[in-house]
Design a protein around this motif. Structure first.
Motif, PDB file in Angstrom:
ATOM      1  N   LEU A  97       6.308   7.127 -14.908  1.00 25.17           N
ATOM      2  CA  LEU A  97       6.347   8.323 -14.059  1.00 25.17           C
ATOM      3  C   LEU A  97       7.287   9.390 -14.608  1.00 25.17           C
ATOM      4  N   GLN A  98       7.839   9.151 -15.802  1.00 23.81           N
ATOM      5  CA  GLN A  98       8.778  10.126 -16.351  1.00 23.81           C
ATOM      6  C   GLN A  98       8.104  11.464 -16.659  1.00 23.81           C
ATOM      7  N   ARG A  99       6.790  11.443 -16.871  1.00 29.71           N
ATOM      8  CA  ARG A  99       6.063  12.705 -17.140  1.00 29.71           C
ATOM      9  C   ARG A  99       5.632  13.401 -15.863  1.00 29.71           C
ATOM     10  N   GLY A 100       6.094  12.884 -14.693  1.00 31.95           N
ATOM     11  CA  GLY A 100       5.769  13.523 -13.423  1.00 31.95           C
ATOM     12  C   GLY A 100       4.830  12.677 -12.587  1.00 31.95           C
ATOM     13  N   PRO A 101       4.660  13.050 -11.304  1.00 36.51           N
ATOM     14  CA  PRO A 101       3.799  12.278 -10.399  1.00 36.51           C
ATOM     15  C   PRO A 101       2.359  12.212 -10.894  1.00 36.51           C
ATOM     16  N   LEU A 102       1.707  11.095 -10.638  1.00 38.65           N
ATOM     17  CA  LEU A 102       0.332  10.906 -11.088  1.00 38.65           C
ATOM     18  C   LEU A 102      -0.601  11.963 -10.512  1.00 38.65           C
ATOM     19  N   VAL A 103      -0.378  12.328  -9.241  1.00 36.83           N
ATOM     20  CA  VAL A 103      -1.314  13.264  -8.606  1.00 36.83           C
ATOM     21  C   VAL A 103      -1.226  14.667  -9.189  1.00 36.83           C
ATOM     22  N   GLN A 104      -0.177  14.939  -9.954  1.00 36.70           N
ATOM     23  CA  GLN A 104      -0.029  16.284 -10.531  1.00 36.70           C
ATOM     24  C   GLN A 104      -0.460  16.336 -11.995  1.00 36.70           C
ATOM     25  N   ARG A 105      -0.922  15.216 -12.512  1.00 32.31           N
ATOM     26  CA  ARG A 105      -1.343  15.218 -13.908  1.00 32.31           C
ATOM     27  C   ARG A 105      -2.826  15.612 -14.006  1.00 32.31           C
ATOM     28  N   PRO A 106      -3.191  16.278 -15.068  1.00 32.20           N
ATOM     29  CA  PRO A 106      -4.602  16.693 -15.201  1.00 32.20           C
ATOM     30  C   PRO A 106      -5.517  15.485 -15.359  1.00 32.20           C
ATOM     31  N   ILE A 134       0.845  -1.200   0.000  1.00 31.02           N
ATOM     32  CA  ILE A 134       0.000   0.000   0.000  1.00 31.02           C
ATOM     33  C   ILE A 134       0.883   1.253   0.000  1.00 31.02           C
ATOM     34  N   ALA A 135       1.905   1.237   0.838  1.00 30.86           N
ATOM     35  CA  ALA A 135       2.808   2.392   0.924  1.00 30.86           C
ATOM     36  C   ALA A 135       3.567   2.600  -0.386  1.00 30.86           C
ATOM     37  N   THR A 136       3.958   1.509  -1.032  1.00 26.95           N
ATOM     38  CA  THR A 136       4.661   1.625  -2.316  1.00 26.95           C
ATOM     39  C   THR A 136       3.754   2.271  -3.361  1.00 26.95           C
ATOM     40  N   GLY A 137       2.511   1.844  -3.401  1.00 25.38           N
ATOM     41  CA  GLY A 137       1.574   2.441  -4.347  1.00 25.38           C
ATOM     42  C   GLY A 137       1.376   3.918  -4.088  1.00 25.38           C
ATOM     43  N   PHE A 138       1.263   4.272  -2.815  1.00 26.96           N
ATOM     44  CA  PHE A 138       1.094   5.687  -2.478  1.00 26.96           C
ATOM     45  C   PHE A 138       2.324   6.486  -2.893  1.00 26.96           C
ATOM     46  N   ARG A 139       3.494   5.930  -2.641  1.00 25.66           N
ATOM     47  CA  ARG A 139       4.736   6.633  -2.995  1.00 25.66           C
ATOM     48  C   ARG A 139       4.851   6.850  -4.502  1.00 25.66           C
ATOM     49  N   LEU A 140       4.426   5.855  -5.279  1.00 25.83           N
ATOM     50  CA  LEU A 140       4.475   5.992  -6.729  1.00 25.83           C
ATOM     51  C   LEU A 140       3.516   7.079  -7.213  1.00 25.83           C
ATOM     52  N   ALA A 141       2.364   7.169  -6.563  1.00 26.37           N
ATOM     53  CA  ALA A 141       1.376   8.156  -6.998  1.00 26.37           C
ATOM     54  C   ALA A 141       1.751   9.562  -6.569  1.00 26.37           C
ATOM     55  N   ASN A 142       2.358   9.680  -5.390  1.00 31.03           N
ATOM     56  CA  ASN A 142       2.638  11.012  -4.847  1.00 31.03           C
ATOM     57  C   ASN A 142       3.985  11.030  -4.122  1.00 31.03           C
ATOM     58  N   PRO A 143       5.079  11.081  -4.856  1.00 29.20           N
ATOM     59  CA  PRO A 143       6.406  11.041  -4.225  1.00 29.20           C
ATOM     60  C   PRO A 143       6.765  12.298  -3.437  1.00 29.20           C
ATOM     61  N   SER A 144       5.912  13.313  -3.495  1.00 29.90           N
ATOM     62  CA  SER A 144       6.207  14.513  -2.708  1.00 29.90           C
ATOM     63  C   SER A 144       5.857  14.321  -1.233  1.00 29.90           C
ATOM     64  N   MET A 145       5.071  13.294  -0.915  1.00 28.56           N
ATOM     65  CA  MET A 145       4.703  13.018   0.479  1.00 28.56           C
ATOM     66  C   MET A 145       5.771  12.159   1.147  1.00 28.56           C
ATOM     67  N   ARG A 146       5.926  12.321   2.472  1.00 32.21           N
ATOM     68  CA  ARG A 146       6.790  11.433   3.242  1.00 32.21           C
ATOM     69  C   ARG A 146       5.968  10.200   3.606  1.00 32.21           C
ATOM     70  N   VAL A 147       6.413   9.049   3.159  1.00 34.49           N
ATOM     71  CA  VAL A 147       5.663   7.812   3.366  1.00 34.49           C
ATOM     72  C   VAL A 147       6.402   6.949   4.384  1.00 34.49           C
ATOM     73  N   GLU A 150      10.823   4.587  -7.609  1.00 35.38           N
ATOM     74  CA  GLU A 150       9.994   5.534  -8.346  1.00 35.38           C
ATOM     75  C   GLU A 150      10.806   6.336  -9.370  1.00 35.38           C
ATOM     76  N   GLU A 151      12.109   6.374  -9.201  1.00 34.61           N
ATOM     77  CA  GLU A 151      12.952   7.087 -10.162  1.00 34.61           C
ATOM     78  C   GLU A 151      13.105   6.301 -11.461  1.00 34.61           C
ATOM     79  N   LYS A 152      12.804   5.004 -11.408  1.00 35.15           N
ATOM     80  CA  LYS A 152      13.061   4.145 -12.565  1.00 35.15           C
ATOM     81  C   LYS A 152      11.799   3.742 -13.327  1.00 35.15           C
ATOM     82  N   VAL A 153      10.629   4.071 -12.811  1.00 39.63           N
ATOM     83  CA  VAL A 153       9.387   3.638 -13.450  1.00 39.63           C
ATOM     84  C   VAL A 153       9.130   4.492 -14.690  1.00 39.63           C
TER      85      VAL A 153
END
Length: 303
Positions: free
Chosen positions: A277-286, A87-100, A271-274
């Motif tokens: 995610l090269q176009r940026g975090p999922l939570v910041q995409r429109p 669960i934490a890994t999924g959250f980190r992938l979606a929003n790496p700006s948060m401390r998980v 998350e640096e290698k996926v």
């Protein structure tokens, strides 16, 4: 570690105090439980790092220590037994700006969740993992756990545990973990310093915490640990030396090393290698990133 009136600046310039991380919920832990020291250390580490409550998510599983998110005013997610790491890994992938951070016990992390733990070590996501290692299943009345010492008598091993215990530090090193440390709940100031170091790590950071259970573990007490703990830093240990870390990770008994055993920042976080995610975090995409045709194609693929 008592709650004082200090106010320290957050990363965005606001003033924070320890009370900003507290809820009105009273812990249901036994008086004297080591989880109190871990709670105080985590609160202190976040305060000193200037990490505001809304910038943190705590993910936990099932167990006494997994109730910790209830007692902190941050984002929280209580999962199934042994499941906080995916669960934490999924959250980190979606929003790496948060401390998980993941907070769970030795049974949840090294037992029921052992498979997830091994693969998290090798994947190296940017997660801080605090394992409250009391060497017992305390919430369910004292069964022996993966880290219970051989020969220890518990409610499910009245003649003594016949299994050899898991060595979490060596297991993590063997699985490829890039930050491996051990702390002690009886010294929350030192533990807070260790958690701060983990928060600065690039990838997965394991902090195995020696946590006395005063009700069901009458062997590994505060006094027992205090007589045996030695500090790696004071003994000149080099955390960049893998062979030295492996050697010190094997010590448990008359001498128990605490501190950072191993750390390397050379391995990229997962998350640096996926590629996705090269176009940026999922939570910041429109949300309208997909047109109607692409959305329908996605539905057909998934349904």
């Amino acid at each position: 570690m008592s709650v004082d009136g200090r106010r320290l600046p957050s990363r965005d310039g606001r003033q924070l105090s320890a009370r900003d991380y507290m809820t009105e919920q009273r812990p249901t832990w036994c008086p004297g439980c080591g989880d109190f020291g871990i709670l105080a250390a985590l609160r202190e580490a976040l305060l000193q790092e200037g990490i505001a409550p809304h910038e943190v998510i705590l993910v936990s599983g099932i167990g006494c220590g997994s109730k910790l998110p209830d007692y902190m005013r941050v984002n929280g997610f209580l999962t199934l037994h042994g499941r906080p790491l995916p669960i934490a890994t999924g959250f980190r992938l979606a929003n790496p700006s948060m401390r998980v951070l993941v907070v769970d016990g030795d049974g949840d992390a090294y037992g029921i969740g052992g498979n997830h733990w091994l693969h998290t070590c090798r994947r190296n996501p940017g997660i801080v993992h605090l394992v409250e290692n009391n060497q017992i299943y305390a919430l369910t009345k004292g069964q022996y756990s993966p880290t219970t010492e051989q020969g220890t008598r518990t409610t499910t091993s009245p003649e003594g545990a016949i299994e050899r215990p898991v060595n979490p530090l060596r297991t993590a090193l063997a699985a490829g973990a890039t930050f491996v440390a051990r702390g002690f709940a009886g010294e929350p100031k030192d533990l807070a310093r260790l958690i701060r170091e983990a928060l600065h790590h690039r990838g997965y950071a394991l902090v195995d915490i020696l946590q006395p259970c005063i009700t069901y573990n009458k062997v590994n007490t505060y006094d027992w640990y205090a007589e045996r703990i030695v500090r790696l830093e004071a003994e000149g240990h080099d955390p960049s030396d893998f062979d030295a870390a492996w050697e010190r990770a094997g010590e448990f008994g008359e001498r128990i090393p605490v501190g950072i055993l191993y750390r390397t920042e050379e391995v990229p976080a997962y998350e640096e290698k996926v590629p996705g995610l090269q176009r940026g975090p999922l939570v910041q995409r429109p949300l309208d990133d997909l047109d109607e045709a692409a959305f329908e194609a996605l539905q057909r693929e998934l349904v």
